[in-house]
Structures are given as C-alpha cells and as structure tokens.
Write a protein that holds these residues in place. Structure first.
Motif, PDB file in Angstrom:
ATOM      1  N   PRO A  19       0.808  -1.236   0.000  1.00  0.00           N
ATOM      2  CA  PRO A  19       0.000   0.000   0.000  1.00  0.00           C
ATOM      3  C   PRO A  19       0.833   1.272   0.000  1.00  0.00           C
ATOM      4  O   PRO A  19       0.358   2.323  -0.449  1.00  0.00           O
ATOM      5  CB  PRO A  19      -0.813  -0.125   1.297  1.00  0.00           C
ATOM      6  N   LYS A  20       2.060   1.208   0.491  1.00  0.00           N
ATOM      7  CA  LYS A  20       2.907   2.398   0.561  1.00  0.00           C
ATOM      8  C   LYS A  20       3.588   2.710  -0.769  1.00  0.00           C
ATOM      9  O   LYS A  20       4.203   3.764  -0.919  1.00  0.00           O
ATOM     10  CB  LYS A  20       3.957   2.221   1.660  1.00  0.00           C
ATOM     11  N   PHE A  21       3.499   1.779  -1.724  1.00  0.00           N
ATOM     12  CA  PHE A  21       4.123   1.988  -3.021  1.00  0.00           C
ATOM     13  C   PHE A  21       3.105   2.310  -4.112  1.00  0.00           C
ATOM     14  O   PHE A  21       3.454   2.391  -5.287  1.00  0.00           O
ATOM     15  CB  PHE A  21       4.921   0.740  -3.437  1.00  0.00           C
ATOM     16  N   LEU A  22       1.842   2.479  -3.735  1.00  0.00           N
ATOM     17  CA  LEU A  22       0.786   2.742  -4.703  1.00  0.00           C
ATOM     18  C   LEU A  22       0.381   4.219  -4.687  1.00  0.00           C
ATOM     19  O   LEU A  22       0.768   4.980  -3.804  1.00  0.00           O
ATOM     20  CB  LEU A  22      -0.440   1.877  -4.382  1.00  0.00           C
ATOM     21  N   ARG A  23      -0.407   4.594  -5.670  1.00  0.00           N
ATOM     22  CA  ARG A  23      -0.960   5.946  -5.704  1.00  0.00           C
ATOM     23  C   ARG A  23      -1.804   6.215  -4.459  1.00  0.00           C
ATOM     24  O   ARG A  23      -2.478   5.313  -3.954  1.00  0.00           O
ATOM     25  CB  ARG A  23      -1.890   6.110  -6.913  1.00  0.00           C
ATOM     26  N   GLU A  24      -1.793   7.453  -3.989  1.00  0.00           N
ATOM     27  CA  GLU A  24      -2.689   7.820  -2.888  1.00  0.00           C
ATOM     28  C   GLU A  24      -4.143   7.704  -3.331  1.00  0.00           C
ATOM     29  O   GLU A  24      -5.030   7.455  -2.515  1.00  0.00           O
ATOM     30  CB  GLU A  24      -2.413   9.256  -2.428  1.00  0.00           C
ATOM     31  N   SER A  25      -4.376   7.885  -4.632  1.00  0.00           N
ATOM     32  CA  SER A  25      -5.744   7.888  -5.156  1.00  0.00           C
ATOM     33  C   SER A  25      -6.295   6.489  -5.409  1.00  0.00           C
ATOM     34  O   SER A  25      -7.419   6.348  -5.908  1.00  0.00           O
ATOM     35  CB  SER A  25      -5.806   8.699  -6.458  1.00  0.00           C
ATOM     36  N   GLU A  26      -5.532   5.467  -5.065  1.00  0.00           N
ATOM     37  CA  GLU A  26      -5.998   4.095  -5.215  1.00  0.00           C
ATOM     38  C   GLU A  26      -5.616   3.286  -3.981  1.00  0.00           C
ATOM     39  O   GLU A  26      -4.450   3.220  -3.610  1.00  0.00           O
ATOM     40  CB  GLU A  26      -5.390   3.451  -6.469  1.00  0.00           C
ATOM     41  N   ALA A  27      -6.597   2.699  -3.363  1.00  0.00           N
ATOM     42  CA  ALA A  27      -6.351   1.897  -2.165  1.00  0.00           C
ATOM     43  C   ALA A  27      -7.190   0.630  -2.222  1.00  0.00           C
ATOM     44  O   ALA A  27      -8.416   0.699  -2.395  1.00  0.00           O
ATOM     45  CB  ALA A  27      -6.684   2.693  -0.907  1.00  0.00           C
ATOM     46  N   PHE A  28      -6.540  -0.510  -2.137  1.00  0.00           N
ATOM     47  CA  PHE A  28      -7.202  -1.816  -2.144  1.00  0.00           C
ATOM     48  C   PHE A  28      -8.190  -1.945  -3.313  1.00  0.00           C
ATOM     49  O   PHE A  28      -9.309  -2.433  -3.171  1.00  0.00           O
ATOM     50  CB  PHE A  28      -7.903  -2.052  -0.809  1.00  0.00           C
ATOM     51  N   ILE A  66      -9.726   0.389  -5.014  1.00  0.00           N
ATOM     52  CA  ILE A  66     -10.796   1.389  -5.073  1.00  0.00           C
ATOM     53  C   ILE A  66     -10.194   2.757  -5.392  1.00  0.00           C
ATOM     54  O   ILE A  66      -9.173   3.143  -4.807  1.00  0.00           O
ATOM     55  CB  ILE A  66     -11.562   1.465  -3.734  1.00  0.00           C
ATOM     56  N   TYR A  67     -10.826   3.491  -6.314  1.00  0.00           N
ATOM     57  CA  TYR A  67     -10.385   4.847  -6.615  1.00  0.00           C
ATOM     58  C   TYR A  67     -10.785   5.771  -5.468  1.00  0.00           C
ATOM     59  O   TYR A  67     -11.955   5.817  -5.056  1.00  0.00           O
ATOM     60  CB  TYR A  67     -11.016   5.336  -7.921  1.00  0.00           C
ATOM     61  N   ILE A  68      -9.818   6.550  -4.969  1.00  0.00           N
ATOM     62  CA  ILE A  68     -10.052   7.474  -3.860  1.00  0.00           C
ATOM     63  C   ILE A  68      -9.908   8.901  -4.389  1.00  0.00           C
ATOM     64  O   ILE A  68      -8.817   9.297  -4.808  1.00  0.00           O
ATOM     65  CB  ILE A  68      -9.053   7.260  -2.709  1.00  0.00           C
ATOM     66  N   PRO A  69     -10.964   9.712  -4.391  1.00  0.00           N
ATOM     67  CA  PRO A  69     -10.830  11.097  -4.852  1.00  0.00           C
ATOM     68  C   PRO A  69      -9.921  11.894  -3.920  1.00  0.00           C
ATOM     69  O   PRO A  69      -9.738  11.531  -2.753  1.00  0.00           O
ATOM     70  CB  PRO A  69     -12.270  11.622  -4.816  1.00  0.00           C
ATOM     71  N   ASP A  70      -9.349  12.971  -4.453  1.00  0.00           N
ATOM     72  CA  ASP A  70      -8.405  13.779  -3.674  1.00  0.00           C
ATOM     73  C   ASP A  70      -8.979  14.248  -2.349  1.00  0.00           C
ATOM     74  O   ASP A  70      -8.244  14.470  -1.375  1.00  0.00           O
ATOM     75  CB  ASP A  70      -7.963  14.992  -4.499  1.00  0.00           C
ATOM     76  N   THR A  71     -10.287  14.427  -2.294  1.00  0.00           N
ATOM     77  CA  THR A  71     -10.927  14.915  -1.066  1.00  0.00           C
ATOM     78  C   THR A  71     -10.850  13.913   0.080  1.00  0.00           C
ATOM     79  O   THR A  71     -11.088  14.267   1.237  1.00  0.00           O
ATOM     80  CB  THR A  71     -12.402  15.240  -1.339  1.00  0.00           C
ATOM     81  N   HIS A  72     -10.494  12.641  -0.223  1.00  0.00           N
ATOM     82  CA  HIS A  72     -10.495  11.610   0.819  1.00  0.00           C
ATOM     83  C   HIS A  72      -9.166  10.858   0.952  1.00  0.00           C
ATOM     84  O   HIS A  72      -9.091   9.893   1.721  1.00  0.00           O
ATOM     85  CB  HIS A  72     -11.619  10.606   0.551  1.00  0.00           C
ATOM     86  N   VAL A  73      -8.134  11.288   0.228  1.00  0.00           N
ATOM     87  CA  VAL A  73      -6.869  10.543   0.293  1.00  0.00           C
ATOM     88  C   VAL A  73      -6.232  10.615   1.682  1.00  0.00           C
ATOM     89  O   VAL A  73      -5.423   9.749   2.044  1.00  0.00           O
ATOM     90  CB  VAL A  73      -5.872  11.043  -0.778  1.00  0.00           C
ATOM     91  N   LYS A  74      -6.570  11.629   2.453  1.00  0.00           N
ATOM     92  CA  LYS A  74      -6.007  11.770   3.807  1.00  0.00           C
ATOM     93  C   LYS A  74      -6.964  11.278   4.889  1.00  0.00           C
ATOM     94  O   LYS A  74      -6.712  11.484   6.076  1.00  0.00           O
ATOM     95  CB  LYS A  74      -5.646  13.235   4.069  1.00  0.00           C
ATOM     96  N   ASP A  75      -8.028  10.650   4.488  1.00  0.00           N
ATOM     97  CA  ASP A  75      -8.999  10.098   5.444  1.00  0.00           C
ATOM     98  C   ASP A  75      -8.273   9.157   6.406  1.00  0.00           C
ATOM     99  O   ASP A  75      -7.633   8.185   5.981  1.00  0.00           O
ATOM    100  CB  ASP A  75     -10.090   9.345   4.673  1.00  0.00           C
ATOM    101  N   GLN A  76      -8.386   9.440   7.676  1.00  0.00           N
ATOM    102  CA  GLN A  76      -7.643   8.661   8.677  1.00  0.00           C
ATOM    103  C   GLN A  76      -8.083   7.206   8.740  1.00  0.00           C
ATOM    104  O   GLN A  76      -7.314   6.336   9.143  1.00  0.00           O
ATOM    105  CB  GLN A  76      -7.786   9.310  10.059  1.00  0.00           C
ATOM    106  N   ARG A  77      -9.309   6.938   8.346  1.00  0.00           N
ATOM    107  CA  ARG A  77      -9.759   5.540   8.311  1.00  0.00           C
ATOM    108  C   ARG A  77      -8.958   4.744   7.269  1.00  0.00           C
ATOM    109  O   ARG A  77      -8.601   3.582   7.498  1.00  0.00           O
ATOM    110  CB  ARG A  77     -11.247   5.472   7.981  1.00  0.00           C
TER     111      ARG A  77
END
Length: 368
Positions: free
Chosen positions: A21-30, A32-43
C-alpha cells in the motif's frame, strides 16, 4: 540450500505484500479509486497501516514455523520444496483475504458516503505523451530470441550424439531430477519455453507504448513525469528479466547438448544468480519507482483546480484486480493493487494473447 532459497523467497514475498500500500498511488487503495478529497482520510490511513502490521505478523509466524519444522525434522529436499511452496501460497492467500476485506469496506464507505458527489469528473488526454516515451526498442528483445533460436538449432544438429534421457527439470541442489525420452520435442522444449517467455517480454514492452497514460487532472505536470519514468523503468525491468532468463536457460540448454560441462555447483550458481538479479531488480523497481511512478520525485508543482477529480473508473475494475473495458484501446493497463501491469480483459487482443499463450504451453507440454 533449498531451505535457504525458499526462506529468502518467502521473506521477499511477505515484505512486498506487507508494504505494497505504501508503493501505490494515494488515489488508489485496495482496488478502489479514492478522490483527492479523501486521500487523507484517517480511516484509510489506519486501514493501510493495519494491513501492513497483519501481513508482517502473519508472515513472521509462517517463517518461524517453517524454520522450526526444518530444524526439528531435518526433512528431505523434496519435502522442503513442497512445504516451501505451501508456505508461500499460504502467505499469499492470507494477504488476498485481507485485501478482499478491505476492498469491500472501502467500496461501501465510498458508496454510502457519496465521495464523488458534487464534483466534476474529468480525464486528461495528452497527445504528445507517446512521443516522449523512452521505452527500449524491440531489437533489445529480439536479439536474445535469436540467440535462443540458435541454441535450439544447435541442439537439433547434435541430436544423434545426445543421451537417450534428456533433463527436463533441475532441483534446488542444481542436479537434474526429471528426465524425458530423447525426441525432437524434448530436445527443443527448453528453447521453446525460453522463446515463449522472451516473446511475452517483447509483447509487454510493445503494449506499454500503446497503453493510455493515467495523468491526474489535479496534478498534471507531476503525474505526467512520473508516468514517463514508470514506463521507462518498466521497459528496463522487462529487459533485465529477458537477459537473465536467456542466460540461465541458455546454460541449461548447453548442458543438454554438452553433458560434459554439466556441474551441479555451476548450475546452482546460475540459479542463485538468476534469483538474486530478478528479486533485486523487482525490489529496486518497487522502492525506486513505485506503482505508476509515484515514488519518482518531481520538482514541478501544479495549481490544483477545486471541485475537479479524475474519472471514477471503478466500474471497469472487477474486485479491483481485473480490468474489463471494451472501449479502452489499451491491451496493457497499470495495476490498481500491485506493482506493474495487467491486461485489459475487455480487449479482443488480450484474449488472442491468452489463447496463444495457453496453446503454446499445451503444445510444449505434449512434446515432452
């Protein structure tokens, strides 16, 4: 030696999976596409950290159990190979199960909380992107194929002098442990396998040139430079893999043609060298480049427009792992969870490639 090889590979697999997960885009997690508004979501941050912790903990446990089993029972080499494979598969199954859990949770959060609602989705198209690509020319991959073809012809020319039993597999100790009756097929099998692998590298290298660039609408300059670097390093990684497999397979073919040069220690040395180069190259590629070039430092900063996000293409990603989009002309696309590339299952060319691949493997198997 077999035990050491499997322990090293197991450590490599667990480390890559844990820190992925640390080597991937911030905008993609597991997946799922993550919009910029939620890339810092603590969850999401907590989910990534928890994933890493659990993979490392389970991985260490698997390694300790494996080493303890080796120390207590002193198993034969065949048992070590089997158990080593089981341990690797077990580690991968656990990581994929955890991935599935996180993928479903993220998808539900995004849907229920409507993360993309009220924002304008856009896709950046750069018409000059391909002109600036620095992908290696096809000749770099064709020359090793010609060398392999020459070794195949050499083997057939020496057919009458070859032993009646042709080695088809070499164990971790470097000794041949499986044989087939001499035939035109068994003599040609190793070069054919090598040509198949080299052909795949040539195909992937060419397909990267046609693959669409994922340039982020709010980070155009940065993501563009990272995309160019990602493709350049990917091409070089394919070339390194091609050369190392050509050297290893070429040596093994020569030991079939000239058994007097056969040495278990030399064969083991070639095998270990192959593993060191491949694992080392993949590790360097992962840490240096990251998925989509996200670890490449870029000095240029963008002026980010508000209320604009990248196109949400979750609909084309089945479980975040399989890309199916018949309207996308790209055969090869960047992975969402993992380092490297995957094929577009919605493209007819991908199915032609898979049919040819499976057919070639079946043909080679029938020759043995």
């Amino acid at each position: 030696m077999a035990a050491i090889i499997f322990i090293v590979i197991l450590i490599f697999i667990i480390a890559i999976q844990a820190f992925l997960p640390k080597f991937l885009r911030e905008s993609e997690a597991f997946g799922i596409y993550i919009p910029d508004t939620h890339v810092k979501d603590q969850r999401i941050v907590h989910m990534k950290n928890r994933y890493t912790q659990l993979i490392l903990t389970s991985g260490i446990l698997i390694i300790v159990i494996f080493i303890g089993w080796l120390w207590m029972f002193r198993p034969a080499e065949e048992q070590i190979v089997f158990s080593g494979m089981v341990a690797q598969i077990g580690a991968l199954i656990f990581s994929m199960g955890l991935y599935a859990k996180n993928h479903i949770s993220l998808a539900n959060w995004k849907k229920n909380e409507k993360w993309t609602e009220g924002q304008s989705e856009r896709k950046v198209v750069d018409l000059q992107f391909r002109e600036q690509l620095k992908i290696l020319p096809s000749l770099f991959f064709i020359i090793p194929m010609l060398i392999t073809l020459g070794l195949g012809v050499l083997g057939l020319s020496q057919y009458d002098t070859l032993p009646n039993q042709i080695p088809t597999h070499w164990g971790p100790s470097g000794e041949a442990d499986a044989f087939a009756e001499k035939s035109w097929g068994s003599v040609s099998a190793l070069p054919m396998i090598t040509l198949l692998l080299q052909g795949m590298m040539l195909f992937f290298n060419g397909a990267m040139k046609q693959s669409g660039a994922k340039i982020q609408v709010r980070h155009k300059k940065r993501s563009r430079q990272q995309q160019l670097a990602f493709r350049k390093y990917s091409s070089w990684l394919l070339f390194v893999v091609t050369i190392t497999e050509t050297v290893l397979m070429g040596y093994l073919q020569l030991t079939i043609i000239y058994p007097e040069i056969m040495s278990a220690s030399v064969t083991l040395g070639f095998t270990i060298g192959y593993l060191v180069i491949i694992l080392g190259s993949v590790l360097y590629y992962t840490v240096k480049v990251g998925q989509s070039g996200t670890r490449i430092a870029v000095a240029e900063q963008d002026v980010n427009p508000e209320n604009v996000i990248d196109m949400d293409d979750d609909q084309y990603w089945k479980f975040g792992l399989f890309y199916v989009n018949k309207d996308d002309p790209s055969i090869l696309v960047e992975k969402r969870f993992g380092i490297g590339w995957t094929i577009n299952m919605g493209h007819k060319g991908s199915w032609v490639f898979l049919v040819l691949l499976v057919g070639s493997i079946f043909l080679i198997a029938t020759l043995l």
